[in-house]
Write an enzyme that holds these catalytic residues in place. Structure first.
Site, PDB file in Angstrom:
ATOM      1  N   THR A  45     -45.065 -21.857  -8.413  1.00 52.01           N
ATOM      2  CA  THR A  45     -44.076 -23.043  -8.399  1.00 52.01           C
ATOM      3  C   THR A  45     -43.197 -23.532  -8.028  1.00 52.01           C
ATOM      4  OG1 THR A  45     -46.129 -24.032  -9.193  1.00 52.01           O
ATOM      5  CG2 THR A  45     -44.874 -25.573  -8.774  1.00 52.01           C
ATOM      6  N   CYS A  72     -38.355 -29.760 -16.150  1.00 49.52           N
ATOM      7  CA  CYS A  72     -38.471 -31.405 -15.082  1.00 49.52           C
ATOM      8  C   CYS A  72     -37.651 -32.069 -16.029  1.00 49.52           C
ATOM      9  CB  CYS A  72     -39.488 -31.391 -14.513  1.00 49.52           C
ATOM     10  SG  CYS A  72     -40.855 -31.138 -15.393  1.00 49.52           S
ATOM     11  N   HIS A 120     -44.144 -37.125 -13.312  1.00 48.05           N
ATOM     12  CA  HIS A 120     -44.007 -37.863 -14.066  1.00 48.05           C
ATOM     13  C   HIS A 120     -43.553 -39.029 -14.556  1.00 48.05           C
ATOM     14  CE1 HIS A 120     -44.870 -33.698 -16.671  1.00 48.05           C
ATOM     15  NE2 HIS A 120     -43.394 -32.903 -15.423  1.00 48.05           N
TER      16      HIS A 120
HETATM   17  P1  NAD Z   1     -46.636 -20.968 -11.852  1.00 46.72           P
HETATM   18  O1  NAD Z   1     -47.415 -20.693 -12.956  1.00 46.72           O
HETATM   19  O2  NAD Z   1     -46.550 -21.545 -10.780  1.00 46.72           O
HETATM   20  O3  NAD Z   1     -45.647 -19.651 -11.288  1.00 46.72           O
HETATM   21  C1  NAD Z   1     -45.870 -18.589 -12.131  1.00 46.72           C
HETATM   22  C2  NAD Z   1     -45.225 -16.978 -11.645  1.00 46.72           C
HETATM   23  O4  NAD Z   1     -45.025 -15.991 -12.491  1.00 46.72           O
HETATM   24  C3  NAD Z   1     -46.149 -16.245 -10.150  1.00 46.72           C
HETATM   25  O5  NAD Z   1     -45.809 -16.504  -9.367  1.00 46.72           O
HETATM   26  C4  NAD Z   1     -47.602 -16.117 -11.074  1.00 46.72           C
HETATM   27  O6  NAD Z   1     -47.396 -14.533 -10.011  1.00 46.72           O
HETATM   28  C5  NAD Z   1     -45.819 -15.246 -11.701  1.00 46.72           C
HETATM   29  N1  NAD Z   1     -46.001 -14.550 -13.115  1.00 46.72           N
HETATM   30  C6  NAD Z   1     -47.775 -15.121 -13.832  1.00 46.72           C
HETATM   31  N2  NAD Z   1     -47.271 -13.621 -14.958  1.00 46.72           N
HETATM   32  C7  NAD Z   1     -45.904 -12.577 -15.232  1.00 46.72           C
HETATM   33  C8  NAD Z   1     -45.465 -12.104 -15.967  1.00 46.72           C
HETATM   34  N3  NAD Z   1     -46.179 -11.665 -16.464  1.00 46.72           N
HETATM   35  N4  NAD Z   1     -44.437 -11.460 -15.924  1.00 46.72           N
HETATM   36  C9  NAD Z   1     -43.440 -12.147 -14.154  1.00 46.72           C
HETATM   37  N5  NAD Z   1     -44.227 -12.873 -13.386  1.00 46.72           N
HETATM   38  C10 NAD Z   1     -45.339 -13.210 -13.351  1.00 46.72           C
HETATM   39  O7  NAD Z   1     -45.197 -21.623 -12.858  1.00 46.72           O
HETATM   40  P2  NAD Z   1     -43.702 -22.544 -12.531  1.00 46.72           P
HETATM   41  O8  NAD Z   1     -44.363 -22.893 -12.570  1.00 46.72           O
HETATM   42  O9  NAD Z   1     -43.214 -22.192 -11.362  1.00 46.72           O
HETATM   43  O10 NAD Z   1     -42.928 -22.758 -14.019  1.00 46.72           O
HETATM   44  C11 NAD Z   1     -42.851 -21.455 -14.134  1.00 46.72           C
HETATM   45  C12 NAD Z   1     -41.387 -22.396 -15.126  1.00 46.72           C
HETATM   46  O11 NAD Z   1     -40.303 -22.969 -14.791  1.00 46.72           O
HETATM   47  C13 NAD Z   1     -41.900 -22.312 -16.960  1.00 46.72           C
HETATM   48  O12 NAD Z   1     -40.840 -22.211 -17.685  1.00 46.72           O
HETATM   49  C14 NAD Z   1     -41.849 -23.720 -16.089  1.00 46.72           C
HETATM   50  O13 NAD Z   1     -41.672 -23.902 -18.020  1.00 46.72           O
HETATM   51  C15 NAD Z   1     -40.183 -24.219 -15.910  1.00 46.72           C
HETATM   52  N6  NAD Z   1     -40.515 -25.228 -15.001  1.00 46.72           N
HETATM   53  C16 NAD Z   1     -42.583 -25.489 -14.359  1.00 46.72           C
HETATM   54  C17 NAD Z   1     -41.670 -26.743 -13.632  1.00 46.72           C
HETATM   55  C18 NAD Z   1     -43.159 -27.317 -12.904  1.00 46.72           C
HETATM   56  O14 NAD Z   1     -43.180 -28.656 -12.742  1.00 46.72           O
HETATM   57  N7  NAD Z   1     -44.952 -26.688 -12.502  1.00 46.72           N
HETATM   58  C19 NAD Z   1     -41.292 -27.708 -13.412  1.00 46.72           C
HETATM   59  C20 NAD Z   1     -40.106 -27.498 -14.206  1.00 46.72           C
HETATM   60  C21 NAD Z   1     -39.703 -25.710 -14.658  1.00 46.72           C
END
Ligand code: NAD
Length: 338
Positions: free
Chosen positions: A12, A141, A220
């Protein structure tokens, strides 16, 4: 200088940061990783990114799916100046030593604990302190949203106390597994982690936060009550916020009554993925009673941290010394403020 950026975790946040980097003239993507051959892995290849397995053990999965990889994260790190870790929350900490051993700078997202890094970043607040740092976390976020609206008040008026309720989306829109789908779930720990997280950026900002999860995926919503040090009008507060492009006013009186219409507006703006990078504040929902200020803001959780990631790279590599120059460049590239 063109900074070479690797993305570990093309999900994401990772795919959005990758696209935003490609829009800049002072940084470039050298490759992205994943653990599984999901459709996003194929999209990464279709988008022209060099594709790597996050670890050697995942290579057979990609080969079985017919997706060829350039190598592993280790090889990708050899080509990078900085890795933007976008792995799921708390996974980034497991990579810290690998990144250090490879001699690359590292950036993490808000799912990691603040003490993992030397700095927790927000472009408006601590760009200059981040210059030259090699290990930085871009806050979550929700924290980004709170920082954007509270910091101008903290700096220019003074805050006695803040009480904010985070009404949180239960999952991202693509995620068909998480819930709740028909319940409201309070976070029983008070303060929720969001208040202390704001203080990882602005240590002296007084804030308590409470959180509840609700069955929605799109945004949110925060309800915020601030006790200011001085009595100022709601109009003056809005004037202060209007100086920040990453705060966007929306109006209930013009039909934007909920997060649904904000996301519809984001679609109408015709941005990539309909992302709303700005924090949306209802201008007709800002009130003051004496020194108390009340407002509501909505956060597009998938998007608001993206410009912060770009400015963070610029700060770490000292590509721009003036924060506003970096913010202006980033905003222009992403269409923020239009
Ligand atoms: P996500 O699950 O959408 O994406 C994570 C990615 O990492 C996936 O492509 C997955 O294939 C990969 N992955 C999984 N395990 C892995 C590993 N061991 N090594 C390498 N890659 C791996 O997650 P996201 O929502 O993009 O969240 C990523 C970070 O951003 C987190 O710290 C989250 O808290 C933060 N975040 C998320 C949001 C949100 O709303 N989605 C907002 C702000 C911050």
């Amino acid at each position: 200088m063109t900074v070479k950026v690797a993305i570990n975790g093309y999900g994401t946040i990772g795919k959005r940061v990758a696209d935003a980097v490609t829009l800049q003239d002072d940084m470039t993507i050298v490759g992205v990783t994943k653990t599984r051959p999901t459709y996003e892995a194929w999209r990464a290849v279709d988008n022209g990114f060099k594709f790597f397995a996050a670890d050697r053990e995942f290579i057979p999965r990609f080969e079985d799916a017919g997706l060829s990889v350039e190598g592993t994260l280790d090889e990708l790190l050899d080509e990078a100046d900085v890795v933007v870790d976008c792995t799921p929350g708390k996974h980034g900490a497991n990579y810290l030593e690998k990144y250090k051993a490879a001699g690359v700078s590292s950036m993490y997202q808000g799912g990691e604990k603040a003490d993992l890094c030397d700095v927790s970043f927000n472009a408006y607040i601590n760009y200059k302190e981040t210059m030259g740092q090699t290990n930085v976390r871009v806050v979550s976020c929700n924290t980004t949203g709170l920082c954007r609206t509270l910091y101008p008040l903290y700096r220019d008026v003074g805050i006695v106390n803040t009480i904010a309720t985070m009404i949180r989306r239960s999952a991202d829109p693509w995620d068909s597994k998480k819930g709740p789908i028909n319940a409201i779930e309070p976070v029983l720990k008070v303060p929720s982690h969001h208040g202390p997280d704001v203080q990882s950026v602005v240590p002296d900002l007084p804030i308590q936060t409470i959180a509840v999860k609700v069955p929605t995926t799109i945004m949110h919503l925060h309800t915020v009550t601030v006790e200011l040090k001085e009595e100022i009008s709601a109009e003056r507060v809005k004037e202060m916020w209007s100086e920040y492009r990453r705060i966007r006013f929306v109006e209930g009186g013009k039909g934007i009554k909920s997060t649904a219409q904000i996301m519809e507006l984001a679609k109408d703006l015709q941005r990539s993925r309909s992302d709303m990078f700005e924090i949306a504040v209802w201008s007709d929902g800002v009130f003051t009673v004496g020194k108390q200020l009340f407002y509501c803001q909505a956060i597009h959780q998938e998007a608001d941290v993206v410009p912060e990631n770009i400015d963070c790279i610029r700060a770490m590599f000292e590509l721009e010394s003036d924060p506003q120059v970096s913010i202006d460049k980033t905003d222009k590239s992403l269409g923020i403020g239009i």
